[in-house]
Motif scaffolding. Structure first.
Motif: not given
Length: 296
Positions: A244-258
């Motif tokens: 989710g782009v609006e994820d406040p707990l695990v920011p979307v940067s974590g997904g992008r890094d994955t």
């Protein structure tokens, strides 16, 4: 629904869908029971041709508890990790990944697709890294790589996750309200869940199992886990990364890094989605799972 002794641990699990369906194992996040995979979401997976395996992670829900291990010392875990030492924890995320793999063996499945959210995303990453022969495809949802340089959760979201909670055995209403407040803070801003539904979910989970210390040990396992980027770069099975782009707990940067560190990954970003699964995003999440599965 049953309990299996696998990897030396009693794991509650349920299998839904036809025997000839595509097997997929669903892994939940920190401190959450398998109930977070809602029945209507699972039903839509079944409609898409899946045989769904849900499990309670160790130390939560109806799976084996580790109460005798006591409460972790977060400061010591972080200090040991910073010093290059192996933190002392009750169990690791690799142990939890091995639980899921052993459950697949128990069910007679040579291989399966795996999907996890938040901590569950970290666990399925480790399944793919450490047990690649068992993983047909991997879908990591609202999760991250362990990269220490990524942006952190918002202060409000971290406080909602880690603040002391009322004891559900002596203050049921306080525990329910705390859960509702947490779900509001980390949820999807574009798709708010009605309070009546948040309350019903909290009540149902408390009726099913009360085990607050499991969260602490699972969170300790997250803190103790390693940066997985170098290992993710070696994966060869299809991967979907959903965030989710609006994820406040695990920011979307974590997904992008994955996604950036998985050579076979496809990144699916969902605007308006936070750190939960509102019904409005089901189709996009299901499509993301399908994209990895169809490439397997």
């Amino acid at each position: 629904m049953s309990i299996a002794k696998v990897n030396g641990v009693e794991i509650w699990h349920d299998v839904i869908g036809p025997e000839d369906g595509k097997p997929i194992l669903l892994i939940s996040g920190v401190g959450t029971q398998s109930t977070r995979w809602k029945d209507d979401f699972v039903a839509q997976l079944v409609d898409r041709g899946y045989r769904v395996i849900k499990m309670d992670n160790r130390d939560i829900g109806l799976s084996q508890k580790f109460t005798d291990a006591g409460l972790p010392d977060y400061k010591q875990i972080l200090a040991d990790k910073a010093a290059g030492k192996t933190p002392q924890v009750a169990y690791t995320l690799s142990d939890m990944a091995a639980d899921g793999i052993a459950l697949l063996d128990h069910l007679g499945l040579e291989k399966a697709h795996v999907c996890g959210f938040s901590m569950g995303g970290m666990i399925v990453q480790l399944m793919a890294i450490e047990h690649p022969e068992k993983v047909l495809s991997m879908t990591s949802v609202m999760s991250t790589t362990g990269n220490p340089d990524l942006p952190r959760a918002t202060d409000e979201a971290m406080a909602a996750l880690t603040r002391p909670r009322p004891d559900a055995l002596t203050d049921r209403e306080g525990a329910i309200q705390s859960r509702i407040e947490t779900d509001r803070v980390i949820g999807s801003p574009a798709y708010p869940i009605p309070e009546a539904q948040l309350r019903a979910d909290a009540e149902a989970d408390l009726d099913r199992s009360i085990h607050p210390t499991g969260f602490a040990r699972q969170y300790a396992a997250i803190l103790a886990t390693r940066d997985r980027r170098a290992e993710l770069q070696k994966l060869t099975m299809p991967v979907s990364v959903i965030h989710g782009v609006e994820d406040p707990l695990v920011p979307v940067s974590g997904g992008r890094d994955t996604a950036e560190n998985c050579p076979t990954a496809e990144m699916i970003e969902i605007p308006g989605m936070g750190h939960n699964f509102p019904p409005e995003v089901y189709e996009q999440v299901l499509d993301g799972i399908d994209r990895a599965v169809l490439r397997a």
